[in-house]
Design a protein around this motif. Structure first.
Motif, PDB file in Angstrom:
ATOM      1  N   ASP A  55     -44.412 -31.644  20.421  1.00  0.00           N
ATOM      2  CA  ASP A  55     -44.195 -31.603  18.976  1.00  0.00           C
ATOM      3  C   ASP A  55     -43.751 -32.950  18.407  1.00  0.00           C
ATOM      4  OD1 ASP A  55     -44.870 -28.933  19.173  1.00  0.00           O
ATOM      5  OD2 ASP A  55     -42.801 -28.203  18.997  1.00  0.00           O
ATOM      6  N   ASN A  56     -43.155 -33.776  19.246  1.00  0.00           N
ATOM      7  CA  ASN A  56     -42.660 -35.085  18.799  1.00  0.00           C
ATOM      8  C   ASN A  56     -43.433 -36.242  19.424  1.00  0.00           C
ATOM      9  OD1 ASN A  56     -40.169 -34.313  17.171  1.00  0.00           O
ATOM     10  ND2 ASN A  56     -39.929 -33.131  19.049  1.00  0.00           N
ATOM     11  N   TYR A  57     -44.578 -35.919  20.017  1.00  0.00           N
ATOM     12  CA  TYR A  57     -45.374 -36.912  20.731  1.00  0.00           C
ATOM     13  C   TYR A  57     -45.765 -38.079  19.824  1.00  0.00           C
ATOM     14  CZ  TYR A  57     -48.994 -38.739  23.856  1.00  0.00           C
ATOM     15  OH  TYR A  57     -49.748 -39.538  24.671  1.00  0.00           O
ATOM     16  N   THR A  61     -44.962 -41.980  20.446  1.00  0.00           N
ATOM     17  CA  THR A  61     -46.013 -42.978  20.665  1.00  0.00           C
ATOM     18  C   THR A  61     -46.001 -44.044  19.566  1.00  0.00           C
ATOM     19  OG1 THR A  61     -47.692 -41.571  19.628  1.00  0.00           O
ATOM     20  CG2 THR A  61     -47.512 -41.463  22.030  1.00  0.00           C
ATOM     21  N   THR A  62     -45.651 -43.656  18.353  1.00  0.00           N
ATOM     22  CA  THR A  62     -45.547 -44.615  17.257  1.00  0.00           C
ATOM     23  C   THR A  62     -44.494 -45.678  17.562  1.00  0.00           C
ATOM     24  OG1 THR A  62     -46.254 -42.973  15.640  1.00  0.00           O
ATOM     25  CG2 THR A  62     -45.032 -44.829  14.777  1.00  0.00           C
ATOM     26  N   LYS A  63     -43.460 -45.279  18.303  1.00  0.00           N
ATOM     27  CA  LYS A  63     -42.394 -46.220  18.664  1.00  0.00           C
ATOM     28  C   LYS A  63     -42.668 -46.908  20.007  1.00  0.00           C
ATOM     29  CE  LYS A  63     -38.629 -44.068  16.044  1.00  0.00           C
ATOM     30  NZ  LYS A  63     -39.186 -44.484  14.815  1.00  0.00           N
ATOM     31  N   GLY A  64     -43.889 -46.741  20.546  1.00  0.00           N
ATOM     32  CA  GLY A  64     -44.283 -47.465  21.754  1.00  0.00           C
ATOM     33  C   GLY A  64     -44.023 -46.751  23.069  1.00  0.00           C
ATOM     34  N   PHE A  65     -43.674 -45.468  23.004  1.00  0.00           N
ATOM     35  CA  PHE A  65     -43.417 -44.710  24.224  1.00  0.00           C
ATOM     36  C   PHE A  65     -44.677 -43.972  24.675  1.00  0.00           C
ATOM     37  CE2 PHE A  65     -39.272 -44.783  22.106  1.00  0.00           C
ATOM     38  CZ  PHE A  65     -38.433 -45.151  23.139  1.00  0.00           C
ATOM     39  N   GLU A  66     -44.811 -43.805  25.972  1.00  0.00           N
ATOM     40  CA  GLU A  66     -45.801 -42.897  26.543  1.00  0.00           C
ATOM     41  C   GLU A  66     -44.987 -41.846  27.294  1.00  0.00           C
ATOM     42  OE1 GLU A  66     -48.787 -40.959  26.703  1.00  0.00           O
ATOM     43  OE2 GLU A  66     -49.221 -42.924  25.834  1.00  0.00           O
ATOM     44  N   VAL A  67     -45.465 -40.608  27.296  1.00  0.00           N
ATOM     45  CA  VAL A  67     -44.742 -39.495  27.912  1.00  0.00           C
ATOM     46  C   VAL A  67     -45.518 -38.996  29.120  1.00  0.00           C
ATOM     47  CG1 VAL A  67     -43.874 -37.137  27.562  1.00  0.00           C
ATOM     48  CG2 VAL A  67     -43.783 -38.799  25.670  1.00  0.00           C
ATOM     49  N   VAL A  68     -44.805 -38.782  30.230  1.00  0.00           N
ATOM     50  CA  VAL A  68     -45.404 -38.227  31.444  1.00  0.00           C
ATOM     51  C   VAL A  68     -44.419 -37.235  32.045  1.00  0.00           C
ATOM     52  CG1 VAL A  68     -46.206 -38.739  33.787  1.00  0.00           C
ATOM     53  CG2 VAL A  68     -46.779 -40.299  31.920  1.00  0.00           C
ATOM     54  N   GLY A  69     -44.900 -36.031  32.321  1.00  0.00           N
ATOM     55  CA  GLY A  69     -44.077 -35.023  32.981  1.00  0.00           C
ATOM     56  C   GLY A  69     -44.407 -34.969  34.464  1.00  0.00           C
ATOM     57  N   ASP A  83     -53.012 -26.752  29.186  1.00  0.00           N
ATOM     58  CA  ASP A  83     -53.994 -26.110  28.296  1.00  0.00           C
ATOM     59  C   ASP A  83     -53.338 -25.042  27.424  1.00  0.00           C
ATOM     60  OD1 ASP A  83     -55.948 -27.736  29.377  1.00  0.00           O
ATOM     61  OD2 ASP A  83     -56.892 -26.139  30.563  1.00  0.00           O
ATOM     62  N   LYS A  84     -52.499 -24.227  28.028  1.00  0.00           N
ATOM     63  CA  LYS A  84     -51.842 -23.122  27.310  1.00  0.00           C
ATOM     64  C   LYS A  84     -50.983 -23.638  26.163  1.00  0.00           C
ATOM     65  CE  LYS A  84     -48.746 -19.196  28.087  1.00  0.00           C
ATOM     66  NZ  LYS A  84     -47.972 -18.464  29.099  1.00  0.00           N
ATOM     67  N   HIS A  85     -50.320 -24.780  26.375  1.00  0.00           N
ATOM     68  CA  HIS A  85     -49.380 -25.299  25.380  1.00  0.00           C
ATOM     69  C   HIS A  85     -49.883 -26.555  24.665  1.00  0.00           C
ATOM     70  CE1 HIS A  85     -46.474 -22.310  26.558  1.00  0.00           C
ATOM     71  NE2 HIS A  85     -46.701 -22.632  27.827  1.00  0.00           N
ATOM     72  N   ASN A  86     -51.168 -26.892  24.861  1.00  0.00           N
ATOM     73  CA  ASN A  86     -51.775 -28.057  24.196  1.00  0.00           C
ATOM     74  C   ASN A  86     -50.952 -29.329  24.397  1.00  0.00           C
ATOM     75  OD1 ASN A  86     -53.984 -26.587  23.033  1.00  0.00           O
ATOM     76  ND2 ASN A  86     -52.489 -25.700  21.627  1.00  0.00           N
ATOM     77  N   LEU A  87     -50.578 -29.594  25.632  1.00  0.00           N
ATOM     78  CA  LEU A  87     -49.776 -30.789  25.921  1.00  0.00           C
ATOM     79  C   LEU A  87     -50.690 -32.019  25.930  1.00  0.00           C
ATOM     80  CD1 LEU A  87     -47.512 -29.338  28.763  1.00  0.00           C
ATOM     81  CD2 LEU A  87     -47.071 -29.407  26.287  1.00  0.00           C
ATOM     82  N   PRO A  88     -50.395 -33.026  25.106  1.00  0.00           N
ATOM     83  CA  PRO A  88     -51.286 -34.184  24.956  1.00  0.00           C
ATOM     84  C   PRO A  88     -51.006 -35.320  25.943  1.00  0.00           C
ATOM     85  CG  PRO A  88     -49.548 -34.330  23.344  1.00  0.00           C
ATOM     86  CD  PRO A  88     -49.317 -33.039  24.116  1.00  0.00           C
ATOM     87  N   PHE A  89     -50.203 -35.069  26.953  1.00  0.00           N
ATOM     88  CA  PHE A  89     -49.812 -36.133  27.881  1.00  0.00           C
ATOM     89  C   PHE A  89     -50.048 -35.682  29.318  1.00  0.00           C
ATOM     90  CE2 PHE A  89     -46.143 -33.886  26.067  1.00  0.00           C
ATOM     91  CZ  PHE A  89     -45.694 -33.195  27.189  1.00  0.00           C
ATOM     92  N   ASN A  90     -49.928 -36.642  30.228  1.00  0.00           N
ATOM     93  CA  ASN A  90     -50.138 -36.378  31.652  1.00  0.00           C
ATOM     94  C   ASN A  90     -48.991 -35.580  32.254  1.00  0.00           C
ATOM     95  OD1 ASN A  90     -52.596 -37.927  32.323  1.00  0.00           O
ATOM     96  ND2 ASN A  90     -51.376 -39.673  31.652  1.00  0.00           N
ATOM     97  N   LEU A  91     -49.371 -34.633  33.118  1.00  0.00           N
ATOM     98  CA  LEU A  91     -48.415 -33.940  33.977  1.00  0.00           C
ATOM     99  C   LEU A  91     -48.805 -34.325  35.396  1.00  0.00           C
ATOM    100  CD1 LEU A  91     -48.391 -30.355  32.408  1.00  0.00           C
ATOM    101  CD2 LEU A  91     -46.771 -32.226  32.009  1.00  0.00           C
ATOM    102  N   GLU A 143     -34.079 -30.554  22.406  1.00  0.00           N
ATOM    103  CA  GLU A 143     -33.879 -31.852  21.750  1.00  0.00           C
ATOM    104  C   GLU A 143     -34.258 -33.013  22.655  1.00  0.00           C
ATOM    105  OE1 GLU A 143     -29.745 -31.961  20.585  1.00  0.00           O
ATOM    106  OE2 GLU A 143     -29.791 -29.822  20.144  1.00  0.00           O
ATOM    107  N   ALA A 144     -35.117 -32.768  23.640  1.00  0.00           N
ATOM    108  CA  ALA A 144     -35.444 -33.793  24.647  1.00  0.00           C
ATOM    109  C   ALA A 144     -35.968 -35.080  24.005  1.00  0.00           C
ATOM    110  CB  ALA A 144     -36.443 -33.235  25.656  1.00  0.00           C
ATOM    111  N   SER A 145     -36.862 -34.954  23.042  1.00  0.00           N
ATOM    112  CA  SER A 145     -37.423 -36.144  22.375  1.00  0.00           C
ATOM    113  C   SER A 145     -36.363 -36.859  21.548  1.00  0.00           C
ATOM    114  CB  SER A 145     -38.576 -35.753  21.447  1.00  0.00           C
ATOM    115  OG  SER A 145     -39.589 -35.147  22.172  1.00  0.00           O
ATOM    116  N   GLN A 146     -35.562 -36.082  20.837  1.00  0.00           N
ATOM    117  CA  GLN A 146     -34.545 -36.678  19.973  1.00  0.00           C
ATOM    118  C   GLN A 146     -33.505 -37.421  20.798  1.00  0.00           C
ATOM    119  OE1 GLN A 146     -35.021 -36.659  16.574  1.00  0.00           O
ATOM    120  NE2 GLN A 146     -33.491 -38.284  16.738  1.00  0.00           N
ATOM    121  N   GLN A 147     -33.199 -36.917  22.002  1.00  0.00           N
ATOM    122  CA  GLN A 147     -32.252 -37.623  22.869  1.00  0.00           C
ATOM    123  C   GLN A 147     -32.747 -39.047  23.135  1.00  0.00           C
ATOM    124  OE1 GLN A 147     -31.934 -34.338  25.969  1.00  0.00           O
ATOM    125  NE2 GLN A 147     -29.877 -35.198  26.082  1.00  0.00           N
TER     126      GLN A 147
END
Length: 155
Positions: A55-57, A61-69, A83-91, A143-147
């Motif tokens: 939701d905060n991807y 990314t606008t602030k230069g971060f890439e997310v990987v789980g 697929d179920k949760h439409n996650l736009p990043f690598n797991l 609040e993972a992204s906000q942290q």
């Protein structure tokens, strides 16, 4: 083994993602990497955390971060979860537990008196040169992204 600390070089990794592509730490040179370790696909806390990153991807990314789980689940499980949760990043698949051990998040856990080994929910922020900038051990799933954003807004 010395505990990983802020300022340490992030352990190198090479792992397959949910679609079978090989992903390495070097792929993220020049970007800030949010590398989050979570216990298991499709469990309530892990779903909440992953969807928060989804939701905060764009903000990240606008602030230069890439997310990987990363979890110890397999490729098929990751694919269903993404697929179920439409996650736009690598797991990343860590079914051999190399990354969780290298990042020192494979720990003894205790649930209702039963001890077992599992992944400690932990987020590492790795800078453009591959150095650990932040380690978040008390991840707030909702609040993972906000942290992460708060760490950089405070300077």
């Amino acid at each position: 083994m010395k505990q990983l600390e802020v300022g340490d070089q992030a352990p190198s990794f090479k792992a397959k993602n949910q679609t079978g592509d090989l992903i390495t730490l070097d792929d993220f040179r020049g970007k800030k990497l949010v590398l989050y370790f979570y216990p298991k696909d499709n469990t309530p806390g892990c779903t909440t955390e992953s969807c928060n990153f989804r939701d905060n991807y764009e903000s990240l990314t606008t602030k230069g971060f890439e997310v990987v789980g990363v979890s110890v689940d397999g490729e098929a499980s990751h694919k269903r979860f993404a697929d179920k949760h439409n996650l736009p990043f690598n797991l990343l698949v860590d079914d051999e537990k190399k990354m969780v051990e290298d990042y020192q998040v494979w720990v003894e856990k205790n649930l209702y008196g039963r001890k077992y080994m599992g992944t400690a929910r932990t987020t590492f922020v790795i800078n453009e040169e591959g150095t650990i900038e932040h380690i978040i051990k008390k991840v707030k799933n909702k609040e993972a992204s906000q942290q992460i954003l708060d760490l950089y807004e405070q300077g």
